[in-house]
Design a protein around this motif. Structure first.
Motif, PDB file in Angstrom:
ATOM      1  N   THR A 166      91.358  48.809  91.140  1.00 21.17           N
ATOM      2  CA  THR A 166      91.292  48.562  92.580  1.00 21.17           C
ATOM      3  C   THR A 166      92.443  49.257  93.320  1.00 21.17           C
ATOM      4  O   THR A 166      92.274  49.713  94.455  1.00 21.17           O
ATOM      5  N   CYS A 167      93.601  49.338  92.684  1.00 23.12           N
ATOM      6  CA  CYS A 167      94.740  49.991  93.358  1.00 23.12           C
ATOM      7  C   CYS A 167      94.623  51.514  93.340  1.00 23.12           C
ATOM      8  O   CYS A 167      95.303  52.184  94.117  1.00 23.12           O
ATOM      9  N   THR A 168      93.791  52.063  92.456  1.00 27.22           N
ATOM     10  CA  THR A 168      93.787  53.522  92.315  1.00 27.22           C
ATOM     11  C   THR A 168      92.462  54.188  92.708  1.00 27.22           C
ATOM     12  O   THR A 168      92.434  55.396  92.905  1.00 27.22           O
ATOM     13  N   SER A 169      91.381  53.418  92.823  1.00 29.01           N
ATOM     14  CA  SER A 169      90.070  54.061  92.965  1.00 29.01           C
ATOM     15  C   SER A 169      89.756  54.487  94.399  1.00 29.01           C
ATOM     16  O   SER A 169      90.022  53.744  95.349  1.00 29.01           O
ATOM     17  N   LYS A 170      89.098  55.629  94.502  1.00 24.88           N
ATOM     18  CA  LYS A 170      88.602  56.061  95.823  1.00 24.88           C
ATOM     19  C   LYS A 170      87.478  55.132  96.308  1.00 24.88           C
ATOM     20  O   LYS A 170      87.160  55.097  97.488  1.00 24.88           O
ATOM     21  N   HIS A 171      86.874  54.385  95.376  1.00 19.64           N
ATOM     22  CA  HIS A 171      85.783  53.490  95.780  1.00 19.64           C
ATOM     23  C   HIS A 171      86.273  52.173  96.366  1.00 19.64           C
ATOM     24  O   HIS A 171      85.498  51.444  96.969  1.00 19.64           O
ATOM     25  N   SER A 172      87.540  51.831  96.129  1.00 23.19           N
ATOM     26  CA  SER A 172      87.983  50.472  96.477  1.00 23.19           C
ATOM     27  C   SER A 172      88.017  50.236  97.980  1.00 23.19           C
ATOM     28  O   SER A 172      88.728  50.913  98.731  1.00 23.19           O
ATOM     29  N   ARG A 173      87.279  49.215  98.395  1.00 22.43           N
ATOM     30  CA  ARG A 173      87.275  48.824  99.802  1.00 22.43           C
ATOM     31  C   ARG A 173      88.642  48.300 100.227  1.00 22.43           C
ATOM     32  O   ARG A 173      89.109  48.559 101.331  1.00 22.43           O
ATOM     33  N   ASN A 174      89.287  47.544  99.319  1.00 19.66           N
ATOM     34  CA  ASN A 174      90.597  46.980  99.652  1.00 19.66           C
ATOM     35  C   ASN A 174      91.653  48.069  99.775  1.00 19.66           C
ATOM     36  O   ASN A 174      92.434  48.102 100.715  1.00 19.66           O
ATOM     37  N   ALA A 234     105.074  50.403  91.022  1.00 20.14           N
ATOM     38  CA  ALA A 234     105.896  49.217  91.299  1.00 20.14           C
ATOM     39  C   ALA A 234     105.026  48.074  91.811  1.00 20.14           C
ATOM     40  O   ALA A 234     105.129  46.936  91.341  1.00 20.14           O
ATOM     41  N   LEU A 235     104.135  48.382  92.751  1.00 23.78           N
ATOM     42  CA  LEU A 235     103.297  47.326  93.323  1.00 23.78           C
ATOM     43  C   LEU A 235     102.351  46.738  92.279  1.00 23.78           C
ATOM     44  O   LEU A 235     102.120  45.524  92.239  1.00 23.78           O
ATOM     45  N   MET A 236     101.813  47.610  91.422  1.00 23.24           N
ATOM     46  CA  MET A 236     100.878  47.111  90.405  1.00 23.24           C
ATOM     47  C   MET A 236     101.612  46.237  89.384  1.00 23.24           C
ATOM     48  O   MET A 236     101.126  45.165  89.007  1.00 23.24           O
ATOM     49  N   GLY A 258      97.162  50.348  98.931  1.00 22.17           N
ATOM     50  CA  GLY A 258      96.561  51.237  99.929  1.00 22.17           C
ATOM     51  C   GLY A 258      97.523  51.487 101.082  1.00 22.17           C
ATOM     52  O   GLY A 258      97.656  52.612 101.565  1.00 22.17           O
ATOM     53  N   ILE A 259      98.200  50.414 101.517  1.00 20.15           N
ATOM     54  CA  ILE A 259      99.169  50.562 102.619  1.00 20.15           C
ATOM     55  C   ILE A 259     100.246  51.573 102.212  1.00 20.15           C
ATOM     56  O   ILE A 259     100.612  52.468 102.987  1.00 20.15           O
ATOM     57  N   ALA A 260     100.730  51.453 100.962  1.00 20.03           N
ATOM     58  CA  ALA A 260     101.767  52.386 100.482  1.00 20.03           C
ATOM     59  C   ALA A 260     101.245  53.818 100.501  1.00 20.03           C
ATOM     60  O   ALA A 260     101.955  54.745 100.922  1.00 20.03           O
ATOM     61  N   ASP A 261      99.999  54.018 100.065  1.00 16.40           N
ATOM     62  CA  ASP A 261      99.400  55.363 100.116  1.00 16.40           C
ATOM     63  C   ASP A 261      99.291  55.851 101.558  1.00 16.40           C
ATOM     64  O   ASP A 261      99.570  57.007 101.865  1.00 16.40           O
ATOM     65  N   GLY A 262      98.872  54.951 102.441  1.00 16.80           N
ATOM     66  CA  GLY A 262      98.713  55.315 103.855  1.00 16.80           C
ATOM     67  C   GLY A 262     100.037  55.683 104.497  1.00 16.80           C
ATOM     68  O   GLY A 262     100.086  56.500 105.420  1.00 16.80           O
ATOM     69  N   LEU A 263     101.117  55.078 104.012  1.00 11.73           N
ATOM     70  CA  LEU A 263     102.448  55.411 104.538  1.00 11.73           C
ATOM     71  C   LEU A 263     102.959  56.731 103.984  1.00 11.73           C
ATOM     72  O   LEU A 263     104.014  57.221 104.387  1.00 11.73           O
ATOM     73  N   GLY A 264     102.224  57.269 102.992  1.00 11.26           N
ATOM     74  CA  GLY A 264     102.629  58.554 102.412  1.00 11.26           C
ATOM     75  C   GLY A 264     103.556  58.405 101.213  1.00 11.26           C
ATOM     76  O   GLY A 264     104.156  59.375 100.768  1.00 11.26           O
ATOM     77  N   PHE A 265     103.662  57.170 100.682  1.00  9.42           N
ATOM     78  CA  PHE A 265     104.497  56.989  99.502  1.00  9.42           C
ATOM     79  C   PHE A 265     103.777  57.521  98.265  1.00  9.42           C
ATOM     80  O   PHE A 265     102.627  57.946  98.343  1.00  9.42           O
ATOM     81  N   GLY A 266     104.451  57.422  97.108  1.00  8.19           N
ATOM     82  CA  GLY A 266     103.912  58.113  95.939  1.00  8.19           C
ATOM     83  C   GLY A 266     103.559  57.211  94.772  1.00  8.19           C
ATOM     84  O   GLY A 266     103.359  56.002  94.929  1.00  8.19           O
TER      85      GLY A 266
END
Ligand SMILES: NC(=O)C1=CN([C@@H]2O[C@H](COP(=O)(O)OP(=O)(O)OC[C@H]3O[C@@H](n4cnc5c(N)ncnc54)[C@H](O)[C@@H]3O)[C@@H](O)[C@H]2O)C=CC1
Ligand SMILES: O=C(CO)COP(=O)(O)O
Length: 337
Positions: free
Chosen positions: A246-254, A211-213, A197-205
């Motif tokens: 969890t890393c990809t879902s719009k539902h994930s709280r984390n 890589a993180l997964m 989520g942090i990576a998405d928030g930073l605007g990464f792709g």
């Protein structure tokens, strides 16, 4: 038809009540929170978390812990991890010998480093405690979207009993003897999902997410195997399966909390905004402590801890991950010359 009690009426406990009620079981859904009990009794719906989905008539709602726990074929623990020990303590005297309990929460206790099944076993030693986990967002299970999970239990009979209770044409359940592997996969993927989520928030792709997964599951399985879990479990539903969702879902709280942190929110602000339990925040320190205890490297978990608890900037954490000492992808794989 089984008599079932579900402890915890958040998004997940309520979704499971809907699944099991629709499977034809007699279900009591209990909560310690009066507001939750009242809302579910009055509206037959958890309006803020699962809007538009009504409880089936086979589900009753209660705030009475003793009445909820006696004479049940199965007790489902669906409370958020910080409340599992207190809830288990509360119910212990009402639990019969060999009562089957299944934990469906995901977390590790920070001060003891115990999994949730271990905590329940500590507090209710007379019970037969199992775990059910896997890629299963409440928002989808409650709507009957096809989902798969795995149940881990010490005995085959218990695993098969829980499998039979949960299975439906929309919810497939596998069985496994690897309780510790299932618990660790379900808990630590939440920490990796914060990073995603942090990576998405930073605007990464997508490259960053992949890589993180991939490196995330390498970290989880390294620790999990050191603690007695099995590689197959980390390649399975409660490992890579739950990590993907969890890393990809719009539902994930984390993932959503991580996204906000990547956008500049503090951890506390992000948790407040998400409104529901962000389990990765509670498991992050425990995962790092376990890594130290079992002497395994968990660099993503380490960086997430620094961002969450030491005010490290997310961008700096990314650089530190990429510029770590150079490594082979798997230390087990060696050149012959
Ligand atoms: N929401 C989901 O899609 C899924 C959640 N889980 C896991 O299930 C667990 C519960 O998650 P959610 O229902 O989503 O959380 P939530 O934030 O919707 O609800 C948490 C629930 O914990 C209980 N609780 C809160 N304070 C309590 C207290 N003082 N004493 C006793 N109980 C208390 C309440 O019933 C509350 O609704 C977590 O460990 C989560 O990781 C697992 C799979 C899917
Ligand atoms: O464990 C889950 C899905 O399998 C729920 O994950 P989140 O708590 O991140 O929503």
């Amino acid at each position: 038809m089984a008599k079932i009690s579900i402890l915890g009426a958040g998004a997940w406990g309520t979704a499971i009540a809907i699944l099991l009620g629709n499977n034809g079981h007699e279900v009591v859904l209990w909560s310690a929170l009066q507001a939750e009990v009242e809302q579910l009794i009055n509206d037959r719906e958890l309006k803020d978390k699962l809007p538009g989905i009504k409880l089936p008539s086979s589900v009753s709602v209660s705030g009475d812990i003793k009445a909820s726990c006696v004479n049940k074929d199965l007790i489902v623990f669906a409370v958020a991890s910080p409340f599992v020990r207190a809830t288990a303590k509360n119910v212990s005297s009402f639990i019969a010998k060999n009562q089957i309990i299944v934990n469906v929460g995901k977390g590790i206790e920070e001060n003891t480093l115990e999994t949730l099944t271990d905590i329940i076993k500590d507090e209710i030693p007379q019970a037969d405690v199992a775990v059910l986990s896997g890629p299963s967002h409440a928002e989808e299970v409650s709507r009957g979207i096809p989902t798969t999970c795995v149940v881990g239990a010490d005995s085959k009979d218990t695993a098969h009993f829980i499998q039979d209770v949960f299975m439906s044409e929309r919810f497939r359940v596998y069985t496994s003897p690897d309780v510790i592997g299932i618990e660790l996969g379900g808990s630590i993927k939440n920490v990796i999902a914060l990073a995603a989520g942090i990576a998405d928030g930073l605007g990464f792709g997508d490259n960053t997410k992949a890589a993180l997964m991939t490196r995330g599951i390498a970290e989880i399985s390294r620790l999990g195997i050191a603690m007695g879990g099995k590689m197959e479990t980390f390649a399975g539903l409660s490992g890579v399966g739950d990590l993907i969702v969890t890393c990809t879902s719009k539902h994930s709280r984390n993932r959503n909390a991580g996204f906000l942190i990547g956008q500049g929110y503090t951890m506390e602000e992000a948790m407040k905004e998400v409104k529901q339990i962000v389990e990765g925040v509670y498991s992050a320190k425990a995962a790092l402590a376990l890594a130290k205890k079992y002497e395994v490297e968990m660099p993503i978990v380490e960086q997430v801890n620094q961002v969450l608890f030491e005010n490290k900037s997310a961008l700096e954490a990314v650089s530190d991950l990429l510029l770590r000492d150079k490594r082979r992808e798997y230390s087990e794989l060696q050149w012959e010359k």
